[in-house]
Design a protein around this motif. Structure first.
Motif, PDB file in Angstrom:
ATOM      1  N   ASP A  67       6.501  -2.487   0.564  1.00 40.79           N
ATOM      2  CA  ASP A  67       5.681  -1.564  -0.207  1.00 40.79           C
ATOM      3  C   ASP A  67       6.312  -0.182  -0.072  1.00 40.79           C
ATOM      4  O   ASP A  67       7.006   0.088   0.913  1.00 40.79           O
ATOM      5  CB  ASP A  67       4.247  -1.549   0.327  1.00 40.79           C
ATOM      6  N   ARG A  68       6.070   0.694  -1.030  1.00 43.59           N
ATOM      7  CA  ARG A  68       6.637   2.036  -0.919  1.00 43.59           C
ATOM      8  C   ARG A  68       5.717   2.994  -0.169  1.00 43.59           C
ATOM      9  O   ARG A  68       6.080   4.136   0.090  1.00 43.59           O
ATOM     10  CB  ARG A  68       6.974   2.604  -2.292  1.00 43.59           C
ATOM     11  N   SER A  69       4.519   2.520   0.190  1.00 41.08           N
ATOM     12  CA  SER A  69       3.555   3.358   0.897  1.00 41.08           C
ATOM     13  C   SER A  69       3.576   3.037   2.381  1.00 41.08           C
ATOM     14  O   SER A  69       3.210   1.928   2.802  1.00 41.08           O
ATOM     15  CB  SER A  69       2.149   3.139   0.341  1.00 41.08           C
ATOM     16  N   ALA A  70       3.949   4.006   3.187  1.00 43.14           N
ATOM     17  CA  ALA A  70       3.934   3.821   4.635  1.00 43.14           C
ATOM     18  C   ALA A  70       2.520   3.580   5.140  1.00 43.14           C
ATOM     19  O   ALA A  70       2.308   2.807   6.093  1.00 43.14           O
ATOM     20  CB  ALA A  70       4.554   5.039   5.317  1.00 43.14           C
ATOM     21  N   ALA A  71       1.529   4.226   4.521  1.00 40.55           N
ATOM     22  CA  ALA A  71       0.148   4.055   4.955  1.00 40.55           C
ATOM     23  C   ALA A  71      -0.344   2.635   4.710  1.00 40.55           C
ATOM     24  O   ALA A  71      -1.036   2.041   5.558  1.00 40.55           O
ATOM     25  CB  ALA A  71      -0.750   5.056   4.224  1.00 40.55           C
ATOM     26  N   MET A  72      -0.005   2.066   3.549  1.00 40.49           N
ATOM     27  CA  MET A  72      -0.407   0.694   3.253  1.00 40.49           C
ATOM     28  C   MET A  72       0.294  -0.275   4.200  1.00 40.49           C
ATOM     29  O   MET A  72      -0.320  -1.223   4.718  1.00 40.49           O
ATOM     30  CB  MET A  72      -0.086   0.349   1.800  1.00 40.49           C
ATOM     31  N   LEU A  73       1.581  -0.054   4.459  1.00 41.67           N
ATOM     32  CA  LEU A  73       2.326  -0.921   5.366  1.00 41.67           C
ATOM     33  C   LEU A  73       1.762  -0.873   6.779  1.00 41.67           C
ATOM     34  O   LEU A  73       1.745  -1.890   7.482  1.00 41.67           O
ATOM     35  CB  LEU A  73       3.805  -0.532   5.371  1.00 41.67           C
ATOM     36  N   SER A  74       1.326   0.300   7.209  1.00 37.78           N
ATOM     37  CA  SER A  74       0.756   0.417   8.541  1.00 37.78           C
ATOM     38  C   SER A  74      -0.462  -0.485   8.691  1.00 37.78           C
ATOM     39  O   SER A  74      -0.621  -1.183   9.711  1.00 37.78           O
ATOM     40  CB  SER A  74       0.374   1.875   8.821  1.00 37.78           C
ATOM     41  N   ARG A  75      -1.302  -0.494   7.677  1.00 39.39           N
ATOM     42  CA  ARG A  75      -2.483  -1.363   7.726  1.00 39.39           C
ATOM     43  C   ARG A  75      -2.079  -2.832   7.620  1.00 39.39           C
ATOM     44  O   ARG A  75      -2.716  -3.702   8.227  1.00 39.39           O
ATOM     45  CB  ARG A  75      -3.475  -0.985   6.633  1.00 39.39           C
TER      46      ARG A  75
END
Length: 253
Positions: A67-75
């Protein structure tokens, strides 16, 4: 103002938007088990917070997601642990070190790209990532689905207060929605965020043409609730639709 899936939105997504990817996970799993029963390795493009990946892991598949979103990947990492390979990348500009039996994306990634040239780039990247004979399935929001942006709405719960504002310019083929909110984090504090996202209209005929030009074969359009049955016609009331394609096997010399 931020463009993209920031931490507060990632939290809200997991709490309020999970029904659609949860349904998609079941539809995709049924498709893969029926159409490519020998498949073991799957690529989850735009894996978000890992809702679809989790279902495939539970079913015994080897999952790679990005994913390009670090926040989404963290979850996603919190949800999935170390079982899948997860990394940050752009759906319209990525490469992989191995080819996969199946690739899929959910929640309208093509609509979030900058234009149909980027959609073509996305289809090409996925084509190179899928093994010959492999399967590719992805969804887009229809014009009817994008019309849902034409609103101002407040969602007020114990966990969050969210303000939605958006508009779709159908003539220009582009729209936006802005979400401003306060959401309760896992540790009990409240995070404020503002996210603005652009969506483009992705016409069915142009998408089918780009798929064929890229090399995908046996393409059909399906209802998200039933990915095994091609639609003879796409109902105007359908808010999301899936494209299902295969990568051709090499012709023997």
């Amino acid at each position: 103002m931020n463009e993209g899936y920031v931490e507060g939105f990632a939290n809200a997504y997991d709490r309020f938007w999970r029904p659609y990817p949860t349904q998609s996970a079941e539809s995709l799993l049924s498709l893969v088990q029926s159409a490519v029963p020998e498949a073991r390795r799957v690529l989850d493009i735009g894996c978000g917070t890992g809702i679809v990946a989790e279902r495939f892991l539970q079913a015994g598949y080897d999952v790679t997601g990005f994913d390009r979103s670090a926040a989404m990947l963290s979850r996603a990492r919190t949800r999935l642990g170390d079982a899948p390979v997860l990394y940050e990348a752009d759906a319209a500009d990525f490469t992989v070190d191995e080819q996969f039996d199946v690739a899929f994306s959910t929640y309208d990634i093509p609509n979030h790209l900058a234009g149909m040239e980027q959609v073509a780039a996305y289809l090409g990247c996925v084509y190179r990532a899928v093994a010959p004979g492999g399967l590719f399935a992805f969804d887009v929001a229809s014009v009817e689905g994008l019309r849902g942006m034409n609103k101002m709405e407040i969602r007020d719960t114990e966990e969050a207060i969210l303000l939605f504002r958006g508009a779709l310019n159908e003539a220009a083929g582009v729209g936006f929605y802005r979400i401003t909110g306060v959401v309760r984090a896992d540790d009990g504090r409240y995070d404020r965020f503002e996210t603005t996202m652009t969506n483009i209209v992705v016409p069915v005929d142009q998408t089918l043409k780009l798929l064929a030009e890229t090399g995908w074969v046996d393409t059909y359009v399906a209802d998200p609730a039933d990915l095994l049955t091609p639609l003879a016609e796409v109902p105007e009331s359908l808010r999301h639709l899936y494209f299902v394609s295969r990568k051709a096997n090499p012709v023997p010399e």
